[in-house]
Design an enzyme around this catalytic site. Structure first.
Site, PDB file in Angstrom:
ATOM      1  N   ARG A   1     -24.770  50.709   1.601  1.00  0.00           N
ATOM      2  CA  ARG A   1     -23.373  50.043   1.462  1.00  0.00           C
ATOM      3  C   ARG A   1     -23.524  49.031   2.710  1.00  0.00           C
ATOM      4  O   ARG A   1     -22.940  48.070   2.753  1.00  0.00           O
ATOM      5  CB  ARG A   1     -22.112  50.810   1.541  1.00  0.00           C
ATOM      6  CG  ARG A   1     -22.067  51.631   0.283  1.00  0.00           C
ATOM      7  CD  ARG A   1     -20.778  52.061  -0.111  1.00  0.00           C
ATOM      8  NE  ARG A   1     -20.816  52.978  -1.402  1.00  0.00           N
ATOM      9  CZ  ARG A   1     -20.897  52.593  -2.435  1.00  0.00           C
ATOM     10  NH1 ARG A   1     -21.173  51.425  -3.027  1.00  0.00           N
ATOM     11  NH2 ARG A   1     -21.024  53.579  -3.141  1.00  0.00           N
TER      12      ARG A   1
ATOM     13  N   SER B   1     -11.036  65.303  -1.105  1.00  0.00           N
ATOM     14  CA  SER B   1     -12.354  65.025  -1.131  1.00  0.00           C
ATOM     15  C   SER B   1     -12.602  65.255  -2.976  1.00  0.00           C
ATOM     16  O   SER B   1     -12.585  66.598  -3.264  1.00  0.00           O
ATOM     17  CB  SER B   1     -13.418  65.823  -0.544  1.00  0.00           C
ATOM     18  OG  SER B   1     -14.657  65.783  -1.241  1.00  0.00           O
TER      19      SER B   1
ATOM     20  N   LYS C   1     -21.229  59.954   5.876  1.00  0.00           N
ATOM     21  CA  LYS C   1     -21.681  59.705   4.592  1.00  0.00           C
ATOM     22  C   LYS C   1     -23.304  59.234   4.618  1.00  0.00           C
ATOM     23  O   LYS C   1     -23.899  59.988   5.393  1.00  0.00           O
ATOM     24  CB  LYS C   1     -21.021  58.141   4.352  1.00  0.00           C
ATOM     25  CG  LYS C   1     -19.803  58.396   4.088  1.00  0.00           C
ATOM     26  CD  LYS C   1     -19.249  58.948   2.710  1.00  0.00           C
ATOM     27  CE  LYS C   1     -17.820  59.101   2.521  1.00  0.00           C
ATOM     28  NZ  LYS C   1     -17.480  60.104   1.326  1.00  0.00           N
TER      29      LYS C   1
ATOM     30  N   GLY D   1     -25.127  62.460  -2.686  1.00  0.00           N
ATOM     31  CA  GLY D   1     -24.070  63.701  -2.231  1.00  0.00           C
ATOM     32  C   GLY D   1     -23.537  64.089  -3.436  1.00  0.00           C
ATOM     33  O   GLY D   1     -23.052  65.403  -3.486  1.00  0.00           O
TER      34      GLY D   1
ATOM     35  N   GLN E   1     -15.441  65.215  -4.248  1.00  0.00           N
ATOM     36  CA  GLN E   1     -16.505  66.204  -4.368  1.00  0.00           C
ATOM     37  C   GLN E   1     -15.905  67.523  -4.318  1.00  0.00           C
ATOM     38  O   GLN E   1     -16.681  68.392  -5.255  1.00  0.00           O
ATOM     39  CB  GLN E   1     -17.776  65.938  -3.537  1.00  0.00           C
ATOM     40  CG  GLN E   1     -18.174  64.308  -3.835  1.00  0.00           C
ATOM     41  CD  GLN E   1     -19.144  63.796  -2.605  1.00  0.00           C
ATOM     42  OE1 GLN E   1     -19.453  64.419  -1.791  1.00  0.00           O
ATOM     43  NE2 GLN E   1     -19.809  62.737  -3.157  1.00  0.00           N
TER      44      GLN E   1
ATOM     45  N   ASP F   1     -15.445  53.973   0.716  1.00  0.00           N
ATOM     46  CA  ASP F   1     -16.891  53.520   0.284  1.00  0.00           C
ATOM     47  C   ASP F   1     -16.807  52.183   0.715  1.00  0.00           C
ATOM     48  O   ASP F   1     -17.640  51.397   0.598  1.00  0.00           O
ATOM     49  CB  ASP F   1     -17.140  53.704  -1.123  1.00  0.00           C
ATOM     50  CG  ASP F   1     -17.598  55.470  -1.242  1.00  0.00           C
ATOM     51  OD1 ASP F   1     -17.556  56.180  -0.357  1.00  0.00           O
ATOM     52  OD2 ASP F   1     -17.347  55.846  -2.279  1.00  0.00           O
TER      53      ASP F   1
ATOM     54  N   ARG G   1     -21.543  55.789   9.245  1.00  0.00           N
ATOM     55  CA  ARG G   1     -20.884  54.398   8.938  1.00  0.00           C
ATOM     56  C   ARG G   1     -19.922  53.930   9.966  1.00  0.00           C
ATOM     57  O   ARG G   1     -19.544  52.612   9.710  1.00  0.00           O
ATOM     58  CB  ARG G   1     -20.263  54.535   7.259  1.00  0.00           C
ATOM     59  CG  ARG G   1     -21.433  54.244   6.161  1.00  0.00           C
ATOM     60  CD  ARG G   1     -20.698  54.153   4.989  1.00  0.00           C
ATOM     61  NE  ARG G   1     -21.775  54.067   4.012  1.00  0.00           N
ATOM     62  CZ  ARG G   1     -21.495  54.640   2.813  1.00  0.00           C
ATOM     63  NH1 ARG G   1     -20.531  54.665   2.232  1.00  0.00           N
ATOM     64  NH2 ARG G   1     -22.628  54.609   1.833  1.00  0.00           N
TER      65      ARG G   1
HETATM   66  C1  S3P Z   1     -17.331  60.604  -4.734  1.00  0.00           C
HETATM   67  C2  S3P Z   1     -16.460  61.058  -3.710  1.00  0.00           C
HETATM   68  C3  S3P Z   1     -16.331  60.219  -2.335  1.00  0.00           C
HETATM   69  C4  S3P Z   1     -17.180  58.916  -2.172  1.00  0.00           C
HETATM   70  C5  S3P Z   1     -18.428  59.239  -2.771  1.00  0.00           C
HETATM   71  C6  S3P Z   1     -18.310  59.541  -4.254  1.00  0.00           C
HETATM   72  C7  S3P Z   1     -17.435  61.236  -5.896  1.00  0.00           C
HETATM   73  O1  S3P Z   1     -16.705  61.324  -1.520  1.00  0.00           O
HETATM   74  O2  S3P Z   1     -16.985  58.725  -0.631  1.00  0.00           O
HETATM   75  O3  S3P Z   1     -19.066  57.977  -2.662  1.00  0.00           O
HETATM   76  O4  S3P Z   1     -18.051  60.752  -6.841  1.00  0.00           O
HETATM   77  O5  S3P Z   1     -16.580  62.229  -6.158  1.00  0.00           O
HETATM   78  P1  S3P Z   1     -15.949  62.799  -1.184  1.00  0.00           P
HETATM   79  O6  S3P Z   1     -15.652  63.718  -2.054  1.00  0.00           O
HETATM   80  O7  S3P Z   1     -16.219  63.183   0.101  1.00  0.00           O
HETATM   81  O8  S3P Z   1     -14.372  62.045  -1.131  1.00  0.00           O
END
Ligand code: S3P
Length: 443
Positions: free
Chosen positions: A399, A171, A351, A94, A173, A324, A355
């Site tokens: 996980r 978030s 996720k 993701g 991301q 996570d 989860r």
């Molecule tokens: C991540 C951000 C998280 C996390 C994912 C990795 C990242 O997600 O759960 O495993 O590397 O930016 P979100 O962006 O939805 O918070």
């Protein structure tokens, strides 16, 4: 693939070098593509997810070579990316696909991004919406409630529009995708979050010389008066706290002569699981705290008999800071006296698996009561009896698979965990690490 785990018959002990942090590894790779000078990256994890980001940047014009224990990434600079010859396969990752959306939104060519079955179900509107406000063109598969991969990103016909984005969710991301697009926008692009999300992008972009400022929950990239240069000599990727969490939990439930995990990233946006463990009465020492490039690091050490834990509540910012690690915290909750309640974690639904459903199913297989809620779950601890040995289906989620293996250490017989291939996305050496500590796990 499957893993078989026998109950632990003696306390665990040993030192394990945990692989490099997955989140930081993605950023080291993707941001190095934008650097005008070669970047030396040491400590990159060997998981398949980081491998997807590595392949993606080579498809976009970077070259990666090995120099001793480091990778040297020669990027293209901000404006030299090459149109990839074929669609980019983001696998199970993701972070790869969502960060690439931001990075590619301002490019003058179109890129197709796709992934495996799990990734093809994951929601992308959260990044598409702000990027579309910036003028980017991103099309995906629709039909369901959200937009899902495959995605076609670009081409951009001119600079993107700078926006002030109030993100509805904390978030990293989403934040990172908008900030990366902001490098290609015509002014000050900002993201304001409702709560703290991991801040590796801010630390690393600032280190590379991006025009970035953080004020409270707002992060801004302002390209006015900037020479469009990103450059940095190198990064050391510290060990991944999300992978370390499984071995910490193993040491807590089985007891530890001494379990030592050197060089772990202890960035406060990532250590929610340590705070939750402390609230449960578990002891994890952070030894030799120091700074490794832009990130704080320490050795995590667990010593002593199986921990006597008590139930706790994991809500609000703490749920985000341990998102996570909630599947493995659920296993600890099942060994604790009393009830543990997790709330404000609806993100778990989208996720690598749902989860909330898969964590509850895993605990129930071990004979532990776990009630699913829309935004979390409630675990009734059973500290005084072993878990029932079980056959657990991991639902393709790395996980869940690793959490189930740790649960198997305190079961009344050998347990089998099925559908474990994706452990390789984050922690290919997991079985070897468990064996180093004296656990009986085989693949
Ligand atoms: C991540 C951000 C998280 C996390 C994912 C990795 C990242 O997600 O759960 O495993 O590397 O930016 P979100 O962006 O939805 O918070």
């Amino acid at each position: 693939m499957k893993m078989i785990v026998e109950p632990a018959v003696r306390p665990l002990a040993g030192t394990v070098a945990i692989p490099g942090d997955k989140s930081i590894g993605h950023r080291a790779l993707l941001f190095s593509l934008l650097s005008g000078t070669p970047v030396r990256v040491r400590g990159l994890g060997d998981g398949a997810d980081n491998g997807r980001s590595a392949k993606a940047i080579t498809a976009l014009g970077a070259s990666i070579s090995r120099d001793g224990d480091a990778f040297v990434i020669t990027g293209t600079g901000l404006d030299g990316l090459r149109a990839p010859a074929a669609p980019i396969d983001c696998g199970n990752s993701g972070t790869t696909i969502r960060l690439l959306c931001g990075l590619l939104a301002g490019q003058k060519f179109a890129t197709t991004l796709f992934g495996d079955d799990s990734l093809s179900k994951r929601p992308m509107r959260r990044v598409i919406e702000p990027l579309a406000q910036m003028g980017a063109s991103i099309a995906g598969a629709g039909g369901g409630e959200d937009v899902t991969p495959p995605l076609v990103v670009g081409p951009a016909t001119g600079p993107l529009r700078a926006i002030a984005y109030a993100s509805p969710m904390a978030s990293a991301q989403v934040k990172t995708a908008v900030l990366l697009a902001g490098l290609y926008a015509d002014g000050a692009t900002s993201v304001t979050e409702p709560g703290p999300s991991r801040d590796h992008s801010e630390r690393m972009l600032a280190y590379l010389g991006a025009p970035l400022a953080v004020q409270g929950r707002t992060t801004t990239i302002d390209t006015r008066a900037w020479n469009r240069d990103l450059a940095g000599s190198g990064f050391d990727v510290p060990a991944d706290p999300s992978s370390a969490a499984f071995l910490v939990a193993a040491a807590l439930v089985a007891g530890a002569g001494e379990v030592r995990l050197p060089n772990v990233c202890v960035n406060p946006t990532r250590t929610g699981f340590l705070d939750a463990i402390a609230a449960m009465g578990g002891r994890v020492a952070l030894e030799h705290p120091r700074t490794g490039g832009p990130e704080p690091i320490a050795d995590l050490v667990v010593r002593g008999p199986a921990a006597s834990l008590r139930g706790t509540e994991i809500t609000g910012d703490l749920a985000v800071r341990s998102i996570d690690e909630l599947p493995i915290l659920a296993v600890l909750a099942a060994r604790a006296h009393g009830t543990t309640t997790v709330r404000d974690a609806e993100e778990l639904r989208v996720k690598e698996s749902d989860r909330i459903a898969t964590t509850c199913a895993m605990l129930r297989a071990f004979g532990v009561a776990c009630e699913a809620r829309p935004d979390g779950f409630v675990v009734e601890g059973r500290p005084d009896r072993p878990f029932l040995h079980a056959r657990v289906h991991a639902d393709g989620d790395h996980r869940i698979a690793m959490a189930a293996v740790i649960g198997g250490l305190v079961a009344d017989g050998a347990s089998q965990v099925e559908d474990t291939d994706n452990v390789a996305t984050s922690y290919p050496g997991f079985i070897a690490a468990m064996r180093t500590l004296g656990a009986s796990v085989r693949g």
